[in-house]
Design an enzyme around this catalytic site. Structure first.
Site, PDB file in Angstrom:
ATOM      1  N   HIS A  53      36.049  34.471  33.373  1.00 49.85           N
ATOM      2  CA  HIS A  53      35.449  35.241  32.264  1.00 49.85           C
ATOM      3  C   HIS A  53      35.512  34.465  30.944  1.00 49.85           C
ATOM      4  O   HIS A  53      35.737  35.049  29.884  1.00 49.85           O
ATOM      5  CB  HIS A  53      36.131  36.614  32.112  1.00 49.85           C
ATOM      6  N   ASN A 126      34.081  45.710  35.437  1.00 47.01           N
ATOM      7  CA  ASN A 126      32.935  44.835  35.710  1.00 47.01           C
ATOM      8  C   ASN A 126      31.660  45.666  35.675  1.00 47.01           C
ATOM      9  O   ASN A 126      31.715  46.892  35.577  1.00 47.01           O
ATOM     10  CB  ASN A 126      33.085  44.211  37.107  1.00 47.01           C
ATOM     11  N   TYR A 336      47.037  39.701  34.051  1.00 50.44           N
ATOM     12  CA  TYR A 336      46.269  39.648  32.805  1.00 50.44           C
ATOM     13  C   TYR A 336      47.189  39.405  31.608  1.00 50.44           C
ATOM     14  O   TYR A 336      46.934  38.525  30.784  1.00 50.44           O
ATOM     15  CB  TYR A 336      45.427  40.917  32.618  1.00 50.44           C
TER      16      TYR A 336
END
Ligand code: NDP
Length: 505
Positions: A53, A126, A336
């Site tokens: 990303h 997403n 993350y």
């Protein structure tokens, strides 16, 4: 009057053009610190780009609650109809590097940071309701196939389809990727999905499983593969251009925020695993429940500060919203935040893009570390540890405790038991949801994408498609037969493994 140019320490600069030299011809004196500082800063303008990303587009907006869902969640963001919460959105492609073209075929990230009264809630989703794999063990390998080959430094269709053929659970997401939704016209024309199953709990401590949906009000719109190719030849920044212009011109994109809800008791009644990220919850059984409206309406004044520095993490939930047994979600809760600590630094949550906006913002006993540019804020200067005797010091609040998450079963490394379960939903998508034209474009896109692969990889992938539906296999096979192959593909030998891996019983 214009402002005085200064060093980072605030000292005024006599020149921003001429270095300090011994005479007209140089050399430069070591003591020209102002020059050294300027060059040193240039060397540090880049931070590690996101492993995935990396290419993204972002903007601010707000979520307004339109329906009461307090029976499902006590989260303050949902506490009353009409409530507005500021949002930072970032959309992205997955595989391309920071300079990749916007209109490439890829899944799009759809991340939202809601600056709620109880801290930030991040919905890191997403534009697709499912994902390629259901277990985080497979994620690094999957991403390696999307990135560059270690020797050629080129993207490798052979690696992509080889991996997918060995993971039939991927076929749902690969089908969506190769469908019209694989190249949305820009972020305004695509849906966002939380994709994972999350949970919510209400004021009585009742837990519900939920899925998040953000449905575009602009309508779906897409580029065909041919259109995208032409567009990329003209501009690599089509999303940034569209999005920036849209917001500057007051054409604010909107999405309807909905949830699907499943009771804890209903989990056992489903013919599929509701915590499997490669599956959706059918709308017929779990209808969308409207919650609110998301409007995006403000370009950030500085891209790097608010979009590159934005750190979204599924670990950021707030009281009333929680996790689920979804294996991928559990792993993302770790990875993350870990990625952000590496990429941005220990105190990344204190950066303007990430700092909670509601007062009182953050109180904790974390101490020091790189870029600690804010006070400890524990409520008392002597409170730098806990427990302590200070009445004003920050304390944990037991009232926000989550209801117990029921867990049972024997610990083991499970895969899905039903070998057909990976094909059922994608069969419905291709054969029932798509019309003939969409199917034809799907076959063309997939056939074109796999044309460079070796025969062994092609045959293994055809076998996956056949399990979805023989017409799907036949349609793609026809395109591949008419497309030019790759002369560099590996030859098929007796030892080449054919056929897909059978899921473990
Ligand atoms: P429905 O007919 O109620 O829903 C079909 C969904 O498919 C709609 O949400 C539609 O989105 C979406 N859709 C249409 N074209 C595509 C595409 N090319 N790629 C991805 N999604 C698309 O059926 P079910 O809920 O019973 O689901 C049937 C199949 O539809 C599923 O197996 C799944 O593959 C797919 N799907 C289901 C979703 C869900 O959450 N139930 C969500 C998205 C896809 P829209 O409403 O925006 O037109």
């Amino acid at each position: 009057m214009s402002k005085r140019l200064t060093t980072t320490a605030g000292a005024p600069l006599p020149s921003n053009e001429h270095s300090l030299t011994a005479g007209q011809r140089g050399p430069v004196l070591m003591q020209d610190y102002q020059l050294l500082e300027k060059l040193a800063h240039q060397n540090r303008e880049r931070i590690p780009e996101r492993t995935v990303h990396a290419k993204g587009w972002g903007a601010f907006g707000a979520l307004t609650i339109t329906k009461d869902i307090s029976r499902y969640s006590c989260a303050k963001i949902f506490s009353e109809v009409g409530k507005r919460t500021e949002v930072l959105a970032r959309w992205s492609t997955v595989a391309g590097e920071a300079g990749a073209a916007d209109a490439e075929r890829d899944v799009r990230g759809f991340s939202l940071k809601f600056y709620t009264e109880d801290g930030n809630w991040d919905m890191v989703g997403n534009n697709t309701p499912v994902f390629f794999v259901r277990d985080a063990y497979k994620f690094p390998d999957f991403i390696h196939t999307q990135k560059r080959h270690p020797a050629t430094n080129l993207r490798s269709p052979e690696a992509m389809f080889d991996f997918w053929a060995g993971q039939p659970e991927s076929v749902h997401q690969v089908t969506i990727l190769m469908s019209d939704r694989g190249i949305p016209k820009n972020p305004a024309h695509m849906n966002g999905y939380g994709s994972h199953t999350y949970s919510m709990w209400n004021a009585e401590g009742e837990r519900f499983w939920v899925k998040f949906h953000f449905k575009t009000q602009q309508g779906h719109d897409f580029h065909t593969a041919e259109e995208a190719e032409t567009l990329i030849g003209k501009t690599r920044e089509s999303y940034q251009e569209d999005l920036y212009a849209m917001l500057e011109e007051g054409r604010y994109p909107k999405w309807t925020f909905c949830i699907q809800v499943m009771s804890e008791e209903d989990v056992a009644k489903q013919g599929f695993n509701p915590f499997d990220l490669t599956k959706v919850w059918p709308h017929g059984d779990f209808p969308l429940i409207e919650v609110g409206e998301l409007e995006i309406n403000r370009n950030p004044e500085n891209y790097f500060m608010y979009v590159e520095n934005a750190a979204f993490s599924p670990s950021n939930v707030v009281p009333g919203i929680g996790f689920s047994p979804d294996k991928m979600l559990q792993a993302r809760v770790f990875s993350y935040a870990d990625a952000h600590r590496y990429r941005l630094g220990t105190h990344y949550e204190a950066l303007p893009a990430n700092a909670p906006k509601a007062a009182p913002a953050t109180h904790n006993y974390h101490k020091d570390g790189g870029m600690r540019f804010f006070p400890p804020n524990t409520g008392h200067p002597d409170a730098y540890y806990e427990p302590n005797q200070l009445a004003e010091a920050a304390r944990a609040d037991g009232t926000v405790a989550e209801p117990p998450l029921r867990i049972d079963g024997d610990a083991a490394r499970y895969d899905q038991a039903d070998p057909d379960a990976d094909y059922v939903q994608v069969r419905a998508l291709v054969m029932e949801v798509m019309d003939e034209d969409e199917r034809a474009r799907l076959y063309r896109n997939m056939g074109g994408a796999m044309a460079p692969c070796s025969d062994s990889v092609k045959e293994r992938w055809f076998e996956v498609l056949r399990r979805v539906h023989p017409d799907y296999e036949a349609g793609v096979r026809k395109v591949v037969a008419s497309a030019p192959g790759d002369t560099n593909a590996l030859p098929v030998t007796e030892d080449t493994p054919l056929g897909v891996r059978e899921p473990a019983e």
